[in-house]
Write a protein that holds these residues in place. Sequence first.
Motif, short mmCIF file in Angstrom:
data_model
loop_
_atom_site.label_atom_id
_atom_site.label_comp_id
_atom_site.label_asym_id
_atom_site.label_seq_id
_atom_site.Cartn_x
_atom_site.Cartn_y
_atom_site.Cartn_z
N HIS A 164 -104.29 -21.03 26.77
CA HIS A 164 -103.24 -21.59 27.61
C HIS A 164 -102.37 -22.51 26.75
O HIS A 164 -102.72 -22.83 25.62
CB HIS A 164 -103.83 -22.37 28.78
N ALA A 165 -101.25 -22.94 27.29
CA ALA A 165 -100.37 -23.91 26.64
C ALA A 165 -99.87 -24.88 27.70
O ALA A 165 -99.84 -24.55 28.90
CB ALA A 165 -99.20 -23.21 25.97
N HIS A 166 -99.49 -26.06 27.28
CA HIS A 166 -98.92 -27.07 28.17
C HIS A 166 -97.47 -27.30 27.75
O HIS A 166 -97.20 -27.50 26.57
CB HIS A 166 -99.71 -28.38 28.08
N GLU A 167 -96.57 -27.27 28.71
CA GLU A 167 -95.14 -27.37 28.40
C GLU A 167 -94.76 -28.70 27.79
O GLU A 167 -93.94 -28.75 26.88
CB GLU A 167 -94.31 -27.14 29.66
N VAL A 168 -95.32 -29.79 28.30
CA VAL A 168 -94.85 -31.12 27.86
C VAL A 168 -95.97 -32.02 27.34
O VAL A 168 -95.71 -33.17 27.02
CB VAL A 168 -94.09 -31.85 28.99
N ASN A 169 -97.19 -31.49 27.26
CA ASN A 169 -98.32 -32.35 26.89
C ASN A 169 -98.86 -31.99 25.52
O ASN A 169 -99.14 -30.83 25.23
CB ASN A 169 -99.45 -32.22 27.91
N ASP A 170 -99.02 -33.01 24.67
CA ASP A 170 -99.78 -32.86 23.43
C ASP A 170 -101.24 -33.08 23.75
O ASP A 170 -101.58 -33.81 24.70
CB ASP A 170 -99.36 -33.92 22.40
#
Length: 135
Positions: free
Chosen positions: A58-64
């Motif tokens: 998965h990936a998060h659009e705005v989270n590191d």
Amino acid sequence: MSDDHTGKGVLHLPPGEGRRYALGRMTAVFKADEDETAARYSVSEWWLEPGADGPGAHAHEVNDEIFYVIAGTVSFLAGADWLDAPQGTFLRIPAGVTHDFRNRTAERVGVLNVFIPGGFEHDMPAIVDWFRDNP
């Protein structure tokens, strides 16, 4: 634990304490999240039993995300590459990068996770339900 919702109070949790979420053969223990950090970040431990898969790519659009391996050797997907990360390894996953983790060993493994900014904990009840319904 602090009852100060500004994120500025002292937060002290003994080992093993926190909000625990059972996710099949994986367990998340949230140490600090929105209420304690004013949604600036969340901190959690993720424990995987031997041979257990993680949350899925998965990936998060705005989270590191920051990961620090606290026990064993964890395999991380970072972009297109799988990396073996023994205890003491630090890994930063920038926003937008596909990632995952899993335990490819015969020992229980653990990672400390910092999610920046916070808010991830809102998803935990739905994630628990998904793992319950998809063993």
